[in-house]
Scaffold this motif. Structure first.
Motif, PDB file in Angstrom:
ATOM      1  N   GLN A 105      14.966   5.980   1.016  1.00 47.74           N
ATOM      2  CA  GLN A 105      15.492   5.474  -0.107  1.00 47.74           C
ATOM      3  C   GLN A 105      14.413   4.552  -0.696  1.00 47.74           C
ATOM      4  N   ASP A 106      13.465   4.090  -0.076  1.00 44.35           N
ATOM      5  CA  ASP A 106      12.272   3.430  -0.850  1.00 44.35           C
ATOM      6  C   ASP A 106      11.623   4.042  -1.943  1.00 44.35           C
ATOM      7  N   GLN A 107      11.681   5.501  -1.972  1.00 46.99           N
ATOM      8  CA  GLN A 107      11.041   6.206  -2.697  1.00 46.99           C
ATOM      9  C   GLN A 107      11.844   6.618  -3.916  1.00 46.99           C
ATOM     10  N   ALA A 108      12.989   6.073  -4.021  1.00 46.11           N
ATOM     11  CA  ALA A 108      13.804   6.269  -5.344  1.00 46.11           C
ATOM     12  C   ALA A 108      12.979   5.611  -6.419  1.00 46.11           C
ATOM     13  N   LEU A 109      12.753   4.396  -6.320  1.00 48.01           N
ATOM     14  CA  LEU A 109      11.921   3.370  -7.314  1.00 48.01           C
ATOM     15  C   LEU A 109      10.535   4.379  -7.715  1.00 48.01           C
ATOM     16  N   SER A 110       9.861   4.919  -6.839  1.00 45.72           N
ATOM     17  CA  SER A 110       8.725   5.453  -7.079  1.00 45.72           C
ATOM     18  C   SER A 110       8.735   6.836  -7.894  1.00 45.72           C
ATOM     19  N   GLN A 111       9.857   7.430  -7.411  1.00 49.09           N
ATOM     20  CA  GLN A 111      10.145   8.920  -8.213  1.00 49.09           C
ATOM     21  C   GLN A 111      10.628   8.544  -9.820  1.00 49.09           C
ATOM     22  N   SER A 165       0.847  -1.125   0.171  1.00 50.44           N
ATOM     23  CA  SER A 165       0.065  -0.170   0.082  1.00 50.44           C
ATOM     24  C   SER A 165       0.798   1.170  -0.003  1.00 50.44           C
ATOM     25  N   VAL A 166       1.987   0.954   0.740  1.00 47.70           N
ATOM     26  CA  VAL A 166       2.959   2.429   0.738  1.00 47.70           C
ATOM     27  C   VAL A 166       3.518   2.537  -0.640  1.00 47.70           C
ATOM     28  N   ALA A 167       4.038   1.585  -1.355  1.00 47.22           N
ATOM     29  CA  ALA A 167       4.384   1.610  -2.604  1.00 47.22           C
ATOM     30  C   ALA A 167       3.384   2.226  -3.694  1.00 47.22           C
ATOM     31  N   ILE A 168       2.391   1.665  -3.591  1.00 46.36           N
ATOM     32  CA  ILE A 168       1.259   1.772  -4.644  1.00 46.36           C
ATOM     33  C   ILE A 168       0.897   3.091  -4.272  1.00 46.36           C
ATOM     34  N   SER A 169       0.611   3.551  -3.312  1.00 45.10           N
ATOM     35  CA  SER A 169       0.163   4.763  -3.017  1.00 45.10           C
ATOM     36  C   SER A 169       1.028   5.834  -3.539  1.00 45.10           C
ATOM     37  N   GLY A 170       2.265   5.598  -3.154  1.00 46.83           N
ATOM     38  CA  GLY A 170       3.300   6.784  -3.577  1.00 46.83           C
ATOM     39  C   GLY A 170       3.423   6.847  -5.107  1.00 46.83           C
ATOM     40  N   LYS A 193       9.586   8.545 -15.621  1.00 44.70           N
ATOM     41  CA  LYS A 193      10.303   7.966 -17.048  1.00 44.70           C
ATOM     42  C   LYS A 193       9.212   6.935 -17.469  1.00 44.70           C
ATOM     43  N   PHE A 194       8.126   6.366 -16.666  1.00 42.85           N
ATOM     44  CA  PHE A 194       7.546   5.287 -17.012  1.00 42.85           C
ATOM     45  C   PHE A 194       6.103   5.911 -18.059  1.00 42.85           C
ATOM     46  N   PRO A 195       6.013   5.541 -19.238  1.00 43.24           N
ATOM     47  CA  PRO A 195       4.927   5.875 -20.088  1.00 43.24           C
ATOM     48  C   PRO A 195       3.728   5.450 -19.534  1.00 43.24           C
ATOM     49  N   PRO A 196       2.492   5.913 -20.028  1.00 38.12           N
ATOM     50  CA  PRO A 196       1.208   5.793 -19.569  1.00 38.12           C
ATOM     51  C   PRO A 196       0.944   4.469 -19.983  1.00 38.12           C
ATOM     52  N   GLY A 197       0.460   3.664 -18.884  1.00 37.82           N
ATOM     53  CA  GLY A 197       0.156   2.080 -19.291  1.00 37.82           C
ATOM     54  C   GLY A 197       1.230   1.178 -18.586  1.00 37.82           C
ATOM     55  N   VAL A 198       2.492   1.777 -18.485  1.00 35.49           N
ATOM     56  CA  VAL A 198       3.357   0.963 -18.099  1.00 35.49           C
ATOM     57  C   VAL A 198       3.551   1.266 -16.459  1.00 35.49           C
ATOM     58  N   VAL A 199       3.163   2.534 -16.057  1.00 32.60           N
ATOM     59  CA  VAL A 199       3.197   2.703 -14.657  1.00 32.60           C
ATOM     60  C   VAL A 199       2.061   1.694 -14.189  1.00 32.60           C
ATOM     61  N   GLY A 200       0.783   1.645 -14.734  1.00 34.06           N
ATOM     62  CA  GLY A 200      -0.236   0.772 -14.445  1.00 34.06           C
ATOM     63  C   GLY A 200       0.549  -0.662 -14.281  1.00 34.06           C
ATOM     64  N   LEU A 201       1.250  -0.996 -15.163  1.00 34.11           N
ATOM     65  CA  LEU A 201       1.659  -2.376 -15.068  1.00 34.11           C
ATOM     66  C   LEU A 201       2.630  -2.547 -14.021  1.00 34.11           C
ATOM     67  N   LEU A 202       3.297  -1.535 -13.549  1.00 32.73           N
ATOM     68  CA  LEU A 202       4.206  -1.649 -12.171  1.00 32.73           C
ATOM     69  C   LEU A 202       3.340  -1.682 -10.875  1.00 32.73           C
ATOM     70  N   VAL A 203       2.232  -1.081 -10.926  1.00 31.22           N
ATOM     71  CA  VAL A 203       1.120  -0.839  -9.964  1.00 31.22           C
ATOM     72  C   VAL A 203       0.793  -2.490  -9.750  1.00 31.22           C
ATOM     73  N   ALA A 204       0.558  -3.033 -11.054  1.00 29.33           N
ATOM     74  CA  ALA A 204       0.030  -4.305 -10.923  1.00 29.33           C
ATOM     75  C   ALA A 204       1.069  -5.394 -10.660  1.00 29.33           C
ATOM     76  N   ALA A 205       2.157  -5.119 -10.875  1.00 30.82           N
ATOM     77  CA  ALA A 205       3.231  -5.852 -10.356  1.00 30.82           C
ATOM     78  C   ALA A 205       3.409  -5.954  -8.930  1.00 30.82           C
ATOM     79  N   LEU A 206       3.260  -4.680  -8.291  1.00 31.49           N
ATOM     80  CA  LEU A 206       3.250  -4.854  -6.767  1.00 31.49           C
ATOM     81  C   LEU A 206       2.004  -5.531  -6.272  1.00 31.49           C
ATOM     82  N   MET A 207       0.952  -5.223  -6.924  1.00 36.26           N
ATOM     83  CA  MET A 207      -0.416  -6.012  -6.380  1.00 36.26           C
ATOM     84  C   MET A 207      -0.140  -7.530  -6.638  1.00 36.26           C
ATOM     85  N   ALA A 208       0.548  -8.062  -7.799  1.00 39.17           N
ATOM     86  CA  ALA A 208       0.550  -9.352  -7.915  1.00 39.17           C
ATOM     87  C   ALA A 208       1.309  -9.884  -6.739  1.00 39.17           C
TER      88      ALA A 208
END
Length: 563
Positions: A370-376, A140-145, A381-396
């Motif tokens: 440091q946990d926020q480096a990836l989120s930033q 939840s922390v990562a996805i919310s960020g 840099k992630f294009p639309p659609g791929v951000v959703g893929l990362l969120v889906a990966a965290l959900m997975a």
């Protein structure tokens, strides 16, 4: 930040697919199918399910964070996992198969007494519920960020979806969604790594040279100081024991071995699990290296993260706010570039960090950001659609922990407690059994999700998770090692030694809050083993020698399979 409509579509589509898998496998007509998938699963499904189950969003965030901060030493965990693999493959899996166990803890009743079985099962239940809560909160922390969605909304949504398809499809749905989830987060790791390489000056060679320039002890640090973070010995020893517990004594993994067609399929499946880890863990560490290189070349990109954390002089950020002002001077003129005394706090921050990549990184670590480096990086840099893929990966990564945890805890409660201690409560029909199992899935899932809403109040998620594992999984592993390898271990000694060992470990954690969390697993394991052996030598009721074979590993290996 809010999700782009394309990203939102990806996330909702992923959730719909997982629910669809549960719905497609909803016809669970017997407990054998619901709890063991009819003992029909193949090696690839078993292996990838084990990998996805024991890989959480906490791992997804922790490995890049560790590599970005100051250490690749955490990668030694992979070496430890490969070192413990022969014990799982040639000891634990054959024992469960030969004795035809329905849970891992059924073996302990055959070896000792039903009280030890219930003790171990209770430790597992406490461990897994706490782990589900910590993993869900970390997600939840990562996805919310990344998405801007509220943490409680994320926690409840992930929990509800995981509970739903687990109730519908039983273990078969859980394992197949685990396979899907493995490919989602593995694919996202590969994409993120490729994007980081393309965005970093000099590509792979540039990342390597920047990361290792003028820095020591990145790969190894053999210090025995327990306060050293990610010390090599702590990682090797702690990960070896933790992995042995997770893959050998934890019902989450054992349930997948039981669902396999035979022991050989389980053994091959475990090998596939190791191959999966050999892709995912190094990939996450390489992402952390890429983040270090990218932000070293563009340090100003992280200043908004620091500003967001430092600008509030009230609440939790007040101390960090004060520390920053002390470092630059309240007037703003004690450091070159911070400007005049009447500058705003935002101007002071921007001026102080301008062209200071080392200071940016140092303060990211000092303020534990440091946990926020990836989120930033994702936001930039992630294009639309791929951000959703990362969120889906965290959900997975999260749902694979939730679904498996809920299902395995349900299995332990029903088989180790209800069926064994209160057999008169078992429903007379398969329909009644399915109804009771699904109701229990709902109750356990709701409990884990409720606890996840309060994990943030306990402190750093990595530390909370590792302390939980040390307190409960280490004594749990001790029970199995005593049973399998030490004929002199006796029921009373093991029972009380394990309880006292768990209590001692919790006390030790409280007395040594500065210790690196991985040291607590050896403390819990060796403390429990030592106490159990001492108590086993005392003339206590229950410590009498058994008349028949003690069912150690060597005796189980010689006996014919149990029908």
């Amino acid at each position: 930040m809010t999700l782009h409509p394309l990203d939102l579509a990806v996330v909702l589509g992923y959730l719909a697919i997982t629910l669809g898998l549960g719905f497609a496998m909803r016809k669970q007509s017997s407990r054998e199918e619901f709890f063991a998938a009819g003992r029909s699963m193949g090696r690839i499904t078993v292996g990838l399910s084990v990998m996805a189950t024991l890989f959480s969003a906490n791992s997804f965030v922790m490995y890049p964070s560790a590599a970005y901060s100051n250490s690749l030493r955490v990668g030694m965990a992979l070496v430890a996992f490969w070192m413990m693999a022969p014990v799982v493959v040639w000891v634990f899996i054959p024992v469960y198969s030969k004795l035809n166990c329905r849970t891992a803890y059924e073996y302990l009743e055959m070896r000792f007494h039903v009280s030890v079985r219930c003790l171990a099962s209770a430790l597992f239940i406490l461990l897994r519920i706490a782990w589900m809560a910590a993993a869900t909160y970390a997600a939840s922390v990562a996805i919310s960020g990344i998405s801007g969605i509220g943490q409680y909304v994320i926690i409840i949504s992930l929990g509800a979806v995981a509970i739903a398809y687990t109730m519908l499809g039983g273990l078969r749905a859980v394992m197949w969604t685990d396979v899907l989830q493995f490919f989602v987060f593995a694919g996202t790791i590969v994409f993120a790594l490729g994007l980081l390489i393309s965005q970093s000056e000099g590509g792979v060679s540039g990342i390597m040279s920047t990361y290792f320039a003028d820095r020591d002890n990145l790969l190894f640090d053999f210090s025995l100081d327990p306060t050293v973070q990610f010390g090599t010995i702590a990682i090797l020893l702690g990960s070896f024991l933790e992995g042995l517990s997770a893959f050998g004594a934890d019902q989450v993994a054992v349930q997948r071995y039981i669902a396999a067609k035979d022991a050989r399929t389980s053994q091959w499946g475990f090998g596939i699990n190791l191959l999966g880890m050999a892709v995912v863990l190094p990939g996450l560490l390489l992402i952390g290296m890429g983040l270090f290189s990218f932000f070293h070349q563009q340090p100003g990109v992280l200043v908004p993260v620091l500003l967001s954390e430092l600008q509030d002089p009230q609440g939790d950020a007040a101390q960090k706010h004060a520390v920053f002002l002390a470092s630059v001077g309240d007037s703003g003129d004690s450091q070159e570039g911070t400007g005049a005394p009447d500058m705003s706090f935002e101007q002071k921050v921007n001026g102080y960090y301008q062209n200071r990549p080392d200071q940016v990184r140092a303060d990211m670590l000092r303020f534990k950001l440091q946990d926020q480096a990836l989120s930033q990086f994702v936001r930039m840099k992630f294009p639309p659609g791929v951000v959703g893929l990362l969120v889906a990966a965290l959900m997975a990564a999260t749902m694979s922990s939730i679904d498996s945890g809920i299902h395995s805890v349900t299995t332990a409660v029903i088989i180790d407690f209800r069926d064994r201690l209160f057999p008169h409560l078992r429903p007379k029909t398969d329909a009644g059994e399915m109804l009771s199992a699904r109701c229990l899935v709902l109750i356990i899932g709701a409990l884990a999700i409720t606890l996840a809403c309060f994990v943030g109040q306990l402190g750093d998620v990595f530390t909370v998770a590792k302390k939980t594992v040390g307190a409960f999984a280490a004594p749990l592993l001790a029970v199995f090692v005593l049973g399998l390898f030490i004929p002199r271990a006796r029921t009373t000694g093991v029972f009380f030694g394990t309880w006292i060992g768990a209590a001692f470990t919790l006390w030790w954690m409280n007395q040594n809050p500065d210790w690196f969390a991985m040291w607590f697993f050896p403390v819990g394991f060796f403390g429990s083993v030592g106490l159990a052996l001492v108590l086993s030598m005392l003339p206590l009721p229950g410590n009498e020698p058994t008349d028949g074979p003690s069912l150690t590993f060597w005796e189980v290996k010689r006996r014919p399979p149990r029908s």
